[in-house]
Scaffold this active site. Sequence first.
Site, PDB file in Angstrom:
ATOM      1  N   SER A 111       0.825  -1.206   0.000  1.00  0.00           N
ATOM      2  CA  SER A 111       0.000   0.000   0.000  1.00  0.00           C
ATOM      3  C   SER A 111       0.867   1.267   0.000  1.00  0.00           C
ATOM      4  O   SER A 111       1.716   1.442  -0.864  1.00  0.00           O
ATOM      5  CB  SER A 111      -0.952  -0.048   1.204  1.00  0.00           C
ATOM      6  OG  SER A 111      -1.957   0.921   1.106  1.00  0.00           O
ATOM      7  N   ASP A 229      -9.833  -4.978  -4.689  1.00  0.00           N
ATOM      8  CA  ASP A 229      -9.065  -4.437  -3.569  1.00  0.00           C
ATOM      9  C   ASP A 229      -9.960  -3.815  -2.492  1.00  0.00           C
ATOM     10  O   ASP A 229      -9.761  -4.008  -1.307  1.00  0.00           O
ATOM     11  CB  ASP A 229      -8.088  -3.389  -4.100  1.00  0.00           C
ATOM     12  CG  ASP A 229      -7.204  -2.804  -3.026  1.00  0.00           C
ATOM     13  OD1 ASP A 229      -6.094  -3.304  -2.829  1.00  0.00           O
ATOM     14  OD2 ASP A 229      -7.631  -1.834  -2.362  1.00  0.00           O
ATOM     15  N   HIS A 284      -7.581  -5.769  -0.058  1.00  0.00           N
ATOM     16  CA  HIS A 284      -6.374  -4.967   0.185  1.00  0.00           C
ATOM     17  C   HIS A 284      -5.407  -5.633   1.162  1.00  0.00           C
ATOM     18  O   HIS A 284      -4.192  -5.678   0.909  1.00  0.00           O
ATOM     19  CB  HIS A 284      -6.789  -3.594   0.710  1.00  0.00           C
ATOM     20  CG  HIS A 284      -5.683  -2.585   0.704  1.00  0.00           C
ATOM     21  ND1 HIS A 284      -5.096  -2.115  -0.448  1.00  0.00           N
ATOM     22  CD2 HIS A 284      -5.039  -1.946   1.724  1.00  0.00           C
ATOM     23  CE1 HIS A 284      -4.155  -1.229  -0.158  1.00  0.00           C
ATOM     24  NE2 HIS A 284      -4.099  -1.116   1.163  1.00  0.00           N
TER      25      HIS A 284
END
Length: 304
Positions: A111, A229, A284
């Site tokens: 991320s 995601d 995610h």
Amino acid sequence: MNKLFITFILSTILLSVVCIVRSQSQSYKPILLMHGFAISEDCGANTDWDTMLQYIQKNNPDQMAIALDVDNHLKSTKPMFTQINDIYLLITSIIENNSSFANGFHIIAHSQGALLMRSLVEMYGFKVDNFISLAGVHNGVYGVGFTNDYWFGNFTDKELTDLMYSTSMQKEFSVANWWNDPKDNDRYLKENFFLPALNQELAELTPEFKANFIGSIGGSFNAFGSPDDEVVDPWVSELFGYYNENMVMIPINETFSYQQDSYGLKTLDTQGKLKLIQVDGVKHADWLRREDLFNQYILPLISK
């Protein structure tokens, strides 16, 4: 007697060669892992990697893997340039005191952490073998889809953009540094203090960024992303794509940074060192926990 002695000597030499080859094949390069962003004391920290560290230990028990203990939890919201400095100081202290890093190392980053580590490579240059970007926010994020269910609440896109581009937020808040309004590119270039500079989208370029990025990647840059995601909006930012001015998602080869080769993406691609991998059905945080993803996509890249 002489024949027996010669046979013994040859057998000993052969065994030694086999042992050396086996030892070299198991001598894996070390790994540095960088966590992502969170307004929470439950995640966005070096401990996010605890599960993956177990997978690494299970498969490559002799491989050194260090989850960077820096800017954890709420400190992950600090402005990007501040975090880059913090991480740089930590990494240099690790590398300088450990000869295991002499021949390079792998990076695994998630991320915001992927953008931070990519920025470090651009700004300072490191001897990186394989860079593994998991759901990285490389071209930024935009829109209420990213914020409503996360931490901001019911804002309009315009209200969020006004907030994110404010001087106070740009100086204090990491997400503001990777906020990218595709409908007003001029404003993005003018009011975002960080991402346009790192992606080399400004009129004044920093040539060292491109040279460092291209020169640092000895193996390959591997970007993983998923349309499922549910955090990064647009998800194609994870694969260096984004929205165009009409809010239509475009792939990497239609973006300014790639077409102009502003910091070396196109060069890496031409060299066969840029790998973009779309994996459906991955949320995610799944990259941090799912052993099937680790075994299929990550383990082969760190076992070289």
